[in-house]
Design an enzyme around this catalytic site. Structure first.
Site, short mmCIF file in Angstrom:
data_model
loop_
_atom_site.label_atom_id
_atom_site.label_comp_id
_atom_site.label_asym_id
_atom_site.label_seq_id
_atom_site.Cartn_x
_atom_site.Cartn_y
_atom_site.Cartn_z
N SER A 161 3.54 -3.05 11.10
CA SER A 161 4.83 -2.65 10.57
C SER A 161 5.60 -3.87 10.08
O SER A 161 5.99 -4.73 10.87
CB SER A 161 5.63 -1.93 11.66
OG SER A 161 6.90 -1.59 11.17
N GLY A 169 2.15 4.31 15.11
CA GLY A 169 2.34 5.69 15.54
C GLY A 169 2.09 5.92 17.02
O GLY A 169 1.90 7.06 17.44
N GLU A 180 -6.78 4.17 8.12
CA GLU A 180 -6.68 5.61 7.90
C GLU A 180 -7.99 6.17 7.38
O GLU A 180 -8.37 7.30 7.70
CB GLU A 180 -5.53 5.92 6.92
CG GLU A 180 -4.16 5.74 7.57
CD GLU A 180 -3.04 5.48 6.60
OE1 GLU A 180 -3.24 5.52 5.37
OE2 GLU A 180 -1.92 5.19 7.08
N ASN A 237 0.86 -1.19 0.00
CA ASN A 237 0.00 0.00 0.00
C ASN A 237 0.90 1.24 0.00
O ASN A 237 1.51 1.57 1.01
CB ASN A 237 -0.90 -0.03 1.25
CG ASN A 237 -1.78 1.21 1.36
OD1 ASN A 237 -1.86 2.02 0.44
ND2 ASN A 237 -2.46 1.36 2.50
N GLU A 266 -4.90 -4.91 10.90
CA GLU A 266 -4.00 -3.79 11.17
C GLU A 266 -3.98 -3.53 12.68
O GLU A 266 -5.00 -3.14 13.25
CB GLU A 266 -4.50 -2.51 10.50
CG GLU A 266 -4.57 -2.51 9.00
CD GLU A 266 -5.04 -1.14 8.53
OE1 GLU A 266 -6.25 -0.97 8.30
OE2 GLU A 266 -4.19 -0.24 8.43
N LYS A 306 -0.04 4.22 -0.19
CA LYS A 306 -0.73 5.33 0.47
C LYS A 306 -0.66 6.60 -0.39
O LYS A 306 -0.58 6.52 -1.61
CB LYS A 306 -0.16 5.54 1.87
CG LYS A 306 -0.23 4.26 2.71
CD LYS A 306 0.09 4.50 4.16
CE LYS A 306 -0.07 3.19 4.94
NZ LYS A 306 0.02 3.42 6.39
N HIS A 348 -9.43 0.58 5.13
CA HIS A 348 -8.13 0.83 5.75
C HIS A 348 -8.30 1.72 6.99
O HIS A 348 -9.15 2.61 7.01
CB HIS A 348 -7.18 1.49 4.75
CG HIS A 348 -5.77 1.51 5.22
ND1 HIS A 348 -5.28 2.52 6.04
CD2 HIS A 348 -4.74 0.65 5.04
CE1 HIS A 348 -4.01 2.26 6.33
NE2 HIS A 348 -3.66 1.13 5.73
#
Lengths: 253, 304
Positions: A212, A172, A98, A10, A166, A12, A96
């Site tokens: 990750s 983060g 995000e 991905n 995910e 992004k 996703h």
């Protein structure tokens, strides 16, 4: 038969024309395991889909990073599933984290998108995963189950679905997800599918890890029994993506 | 990520400089000129067509198209004879911008239908302003009613998008407009001014902004917006800009009509003093009709 290892990249909201050319060149020249062993999909931003599709080696497939929830029409700014099909883009990433968090996409909205995309002949990478707050309150499996349920209530055929877990809680936040933690959720999710959809779907559906993933940790993750591949973030823009693809051979070793 | 191509950025910057010069040239030299009568103002606008007062026609294709239908439409547009004194922009879906850029005459500029609010990065499914510049896209439509009301974009989000796009040298078609319930509650101007304020709070330089008024109240509601109703809102928005931004911005900016525009009504709409062009929906997918709408600029001149 066994589940074929799946590696999605991905990209992004990244890339320029020059960078895309370089990435495609790396992918075209990379020595990767055969398509019998691994299924590889890369997902550029919409505006680069045509050029990537035309230049990329045929063994590597292309995905969009999103699509609209229903038939195209008066929806300024959106791209419909049938547009992707028209351009021979076979895959789409939906739900996703995000988009769930930053664009406010609800479980039901994601479920409707998955159902519509499949109805138009697309294959779907459907994303689920919990936030740090949800994990720390002990809600991991409740959250993941609710997200998956919103999809399962809307579809009948899982053949063209890959589920991506995910660990948003480790993205983060300074936390690091271990391979054992990934395996724990994948196993829980597969058990949920067995109980709520069918044993056959649970056995055949690929559940890939969307945390990750790097050249350094990919083999250890790939060795986990319920990790069937990856949805790679930043590393998918780099040469190490080739190493991540080749971690597929861990499964056949 | 890397900065956008310096060549593209430099080119767009030069265009922006020329446009800013145009604005200055078109601005009234003395306060008393603000009291010029209607016919004189129209004449002035015609004379100023080389500047930012130029007629503007944008085609928003929305979420429509296939490779073949896009190819046909581009062929029709390339074959059309367009009047010279009108800025023309088309806005394909993201996925067709590459095809359109590679085949459409450069007489017509290309717009995206949306853009992300800031720098690119971990925003799956979004397209950044830097990416638009990189692929040669000069414009972006922001705040379209379908994104406000179907997607749920709020005024502040849209205002920040506009500011960021402009900072990356992407020109902005900024959309405003009220719903039927808002109009029937007598809130047309309250709503439009609130939307304008969110843009004004974020935008410092209006040279590369075009405002599109969308009478959402007449879209899919069975109501029809008349040219007089369009003119009323356009004049009010211009007055709002004069009071809340500056007289120079108010007189220089294009305020285009984003209601139902077609080959049959475009000439009548173009005659209205404060209608500086159109943001065309469905008719922009029909090459010959869109060309007729573009060429309605001649009706503007006749009116003047």
């Amino acid at each position: 038969m066994g589940r074929k290892f799946f590696v999605g990249g991905n990209w992004k909201c990244n890339g320029t024309t020059d960078q895309v050319d370089k990435i495609v060149k790396i992918l075209n020249e990379g020595q990767i395991a055969s398509t019998d062993v691994v299924e590889v999909v890369v997902s550029p931003p919409y505006v680069f889909l045509p050029v990537v599709k035309s230049q990329l080696r045929p063994e590597i497939q292309v995905a969009a990073q999103n699509c609209w929830v229903k038939k195209g029409g008066a929806f300024t700014g959106e791209v419909s599933a049938e547009m992707l099909v028209n351009l021979s883009i076979p895959w789409v990433i939906l739900g996703h984290s995000e988009r769930r968090s930053l664009l406010g996409e609800s479980n039901e909205f994601v479920g409707d998108k998955v159902a519509y995309a499949l109805s138009q002949g697309l294959k779907v990478i459907a994303c689920v995963g919990e936030t740090l707050e949800q994990r720390e309150s002990g809600s991991t499996m409740d959250v993941v189950a609710a997200q998956t349920k919103a999809i399962s209530e809307r579809i009948k055929d899982w053949t063209n679905v890959v589920v991506a877990y995910e660990p948003v809680w480790a993205i983060g936040t300074g936390k690091v997800a271990t391979p054992d933690q990934a395996q724990e959720v994948h196993d829980g999710l597969r058990k949920w599918l067995a109980a709520n959809v069918s044993a056959e779907v649970a056995e055949s559906t690929r559940i890939i890890y969307g945390g990750s993933v790097t050249g350094a940790n990919c083999k250890e993750l790939a060795a986990k029994p319920d990790v069937d591949g990856f949805l790679v973030g930043g590393a998918s823009l780099k040469p190490e993506f080739i190493d991540i693809i080749n971690s597929a051979t861990v499964k056949s070793a | 990520m890397a900065a956008p191509s310096s060549l593209a950025s430099s080119h767009l910057s030069r265009l922006a400089d020329l446009r800013r010069a145009g604005v200055a040239a078109a601005a009234p030299a003395h306060p008393q000129q603000l009291r010029l009568g209607c016919s004189r103002r129209r004449a002035q606008r015609v004379v100023a067509m080389a500047g930012s007062g130029k007629f503007f026609v944008g085609g928003n294709w929305k979420c429509n198209g296939t490779k073949d239908s896009v190819s046909k439409l581009v062929t029709e547009l390339n074959a059309a004879t367009l009047e010279p004194d009108v800025d023309v922009v088309v806005a394909p879906p993201f996925i067709y911008i590459d095809q359109v850029k590679n085949s459409l005459t450069d007489r017509i500029e290309v717009s995206a239908q949306n853009v992300w609010i800031g720098k690119g990065g971990a925003y799956t499914g979004e397209i950044s302003a830097e990416q638009l510049v990189d692929i040669g896209c000069q414009w972006v439509i922001l705040g379209h009613s379908e994104r406000r009301h179907v997607i749920g974009e709020d005024d502040q989000f849209i205002g920040k998008k506009a500011a960021y796009a402009l900072s990356q040298n992407v020109k902005v078609i900024a959309c405003i407009g009220e719903l039927l319930e808002e109009r029937e509650a007598g809130k047309t101007f309250d709503v439009c001014f609130k939307q304008m304020k969110a843009f004004a709070d974020s935008i410092t330089n209006w040279a590369d902004v075009v405002i599109a008024y969308e009478p959402v109240w007449a879209i899919g509601t069975g109501k029809v917006a008349t040219p007089e109703q369009a003119q009323e809102v356009h004049a009010a928005v211009r007055d709002w800009l004069k009071t809340n931004v500056s007289p120079e911005v108010a007189s220089g900016i294009r305020i285009i009509y984003g209601g139902s525009v077609n080959a049959a009504n475009c000439a009548e709409l173009a005659k209205k003093e404060d209608i500086d062009g159109f943001l065309v929906g469905g008719a922009s997918l029909k090459g010959p009709d869109f060309a007729t709408i573009i060429n309605s600029v001649t009706s503007k001149k006749v009116a003047a």
